[in-house]
Design an enzyme around this catalytic site. Structure first.
Site, mmCIF file in Angstrom:
data_model
loop_
_atom_site.group_PDB
_atom_site.id
_atom_site.type_symbol
_atom_site.label_atom_id
_atom_site.label_comp_id
_atom_site.label_asym_id
_atom_site.label_seq_id
_atom_site.Cartn_x
_atom_site.Cartn_y
_atom_site.Cartn_z
ATOM 1 N N GLY A 161 -4.206 -7.797 21.097
ATOM 2 C CA GLY A 161 -3.015 -7.111 20.616
ATOM 3 C C GLY A 161 -3.276 -5.735 20.042
ATOM 4 O O GLY A 161 -2.325 -4.992 19.776
ATOM 5 N N ILE A 190 -18.030 -3.611 14.561
ATOM 6 C CA ILE A 190 -17.002 -3.010 15.399
ATOM 7 C C ILE A 190 -16.501 -4.067 16.370
ATOM 8 O O ILE A 190 -17.294 -4.734 17.048
ATOM 9 C CB ILE A 190 -17.570 -1.811 16.172
ATOM 10 C CG1 ILE A 190 -17.968 -0.708 15.192
ATOM 11 C CG2 ILE A 190 -16.575 -1.294 17.200
ATOM 12 C CD1 ILE A 190 -18.758 0.407 15.831
ATOM 13 N N PHE A 228 0.825 -1.210 0.000
ATOM 14 C CA PHE A 228 0.000 0.000 0.000
ATOM 15 C C PHE A 228 0.862 1.264 0.000
ATOM 16 O O PHE A 228 0.881 2.029 -0.975
ATOM 17 C CB PHE A 228 -0.951 -0.037 1.193
ATOM 18 C CG PHE A 228 -1.672 1.252 1.470
ATOM 19 C CD1 PHE A 228 -2.204 2.010 0.442
ATOM 20 C CD2 PHE A 228 -1.823 1.705 2.780
ATOM 21 C CE1 PHE A 228 -2.882 3.203 0.696
ATOM 22 C CE2 PHE A 228 -2.501 2.881 3.048
ATOM 23 C CZ PHE A 228 -3.024 3.638 2.009
ATOM 24 N N TYR A 281 4.404 -7.402 16.635
ATOM 25 C CA TYR A 281 4.599 -6.468 15.526
ATOM 26 C C TYR A 281 5.213 -5.159 16.033
ATOM 27 O O TYR A 281 6.188 -4.647 15.461
ATOM 28 C CB TYR A 281 3.267 -6.187 14.839
ATOM 29 C CG TYR A 281 3.338 -5.064 13.827
ATOM 30 C CD1 TYR A 281 3.967 -5.252 12.600
ATOM 31 C CD2 TYR A 281 2.782 -3.812 14.110
ATOM 32 C CE1 TYR A 281 4.042 -4.217 11.679
ATOM 33 C CE2 TYR A 281 2.854 -2.777 13.190
ATOM 34 C CZ TYR A 281 3.483 -2.987 11.978
ATOM 35 O OH TYR A 281 3.564 -1.957 11.070
#
Length: 328
Positions: free
Chosen positions: A279, A210, A11, A154
């Site tokens: 996370g 959501i 991206f 990450y």
């Protein structure tokens, strides 16, 4: 200039490669086309960059390979003036499931790039970092002095990568800049992001879902602002050796984001809620004072304007993009 963009079929990397090729530079992209998400969108990034080069008189070369392959990285860096290191295993949830993969790519891969760069006559290495390095906020907005306590593998991997870049700048006099991106969005964004799913579901008559209570907040940064600051760093050495936040004009809670999309496309739908995902950070919000002081950076697109622009792009490209979103 000869520019290497690692992860240049992704991206952000794809938009950077397109912008540099469109400005007449000679661009080489290294990307392994990892099927973390459907590679169809990556092919569109490659095609856009190639077309930009054709229109400008620049050049574009795509190399399929990985930053974990030291020989490949070294060969490409030898002929390069500037490196935009965007290659990474993205995704907080992916890192929770498999912590070693982001380490191998985001840390060891970054070391391969830095080692190759310090042995060459590189003008600058610009590294993509992330707001995920901050973790739980002690205060908001985050400035660069905020403690870094990432809550996912990450985030740990991106923190390690940017610290290696800082150390290489100090020890080896290698010009590096690490940019901590805050939730970048826009055309050709990853199809497994909240915004793409909100838009797709509304267009298909399904309520936005959501995860969690929706009170978590994000600092959404439009891709054009990201591209602009990276373009500046091609010739501006004001931020060499630094780690810098690159965020937007404000932040927004996820529930309100869903409502903005819902109001635009399907106000009759009701929001749905599901279990929070492990996370994910509770809040992100960037203090961009340092970026402003060093580079004159000012974000130009607020979230509501950016959402409207993304929806317009999505509708124009729905035929090829939407299947990727629905399958993500």
């Amino acid at each position: 200039m000869q520019i290497l963009v690692t992860g240049g079929a992704g991206f952000i990397g794809g938009h950077l490669a397109e912008s540099f090729a469109g400005a007449g530079h000679d661009v080489t992209v290294l990307d392994n086309l990892d099927p973390y998400y459907d590679t169809g969108i990556k092919q569109h990034n490659i095609d856009a960059s190639q077309q930009a080069a054709n229109n400008s008189g620049g050049s574009y070369e795509f190399v399929e390979g990985s930053v974990t392959d030291q020989d490949t990285v070294t060969d490409l860096v030898d002929d390069t003036d500037a490196i935009y290191h965007q290659a990474a295993q993205a995704g907080v949830r992916t890192s929770v499931d498999n912590p070693r993969k982001p380490h191998d790519i985001n840390v060891d891969g970054t070391l391969n790039v830095l080692d190759a760069a310090r042995d060459s006559d590189i003008e600058r290495v610009v590294l993509a970092s992330s707001s995920s390095v901050y973790g739980k906020p002690e205060y908001l907005p985050y400035d660069e002095d905020h403690p870094t306590n990432p809550v996912s593998p990450y985030g740990v991997s991106k923190l390690a990568a940017e610290q290696y870049a800082r150390v290489y700048a100090e020890l080896y006099d290698l010009p590096t800049v690490s940019l901590r991106y805050f939730t970048v969005y826009g055309p050709r964004m990853r199809p497994n992001m909240a915004m793409t799913n909100f838009v797709s579901r509304c267009l298909n008559g399904k309520p936005p879902v959501i995860y969690g209570d929706g009170e978590q907040t994000r600092d959404f940064t439009y891709i054009d602002d990201i591209v602009r600051v990276n373009q500046q760093l091609l010739t501006d050495d004001s931020a060499d050796g630094e780690i810098i936040n690159v965020g937007s004009t404000d932040n927004i809670d996820i529930e309100t984001l869903a409502e903005v999309v819902q109001d635009e496309l399907a106000p009759e739908l009701e929001l749905e809620y599901d279990e929070a995902r492990t996370g994910d950070a509770e809040h992100t919000h960037a203090n961009v004072s340092k970026a402003n002081a060093l580079l004159g950076y000012e974000p130009t697109v607020d979230i509501r304007e950016g959402v409207a622009q993304f929806i317009e792009w999505y509708q124009d490209n729905r035929e090829w993009y939407e299947p990727l979103v629905l399958n993500s």
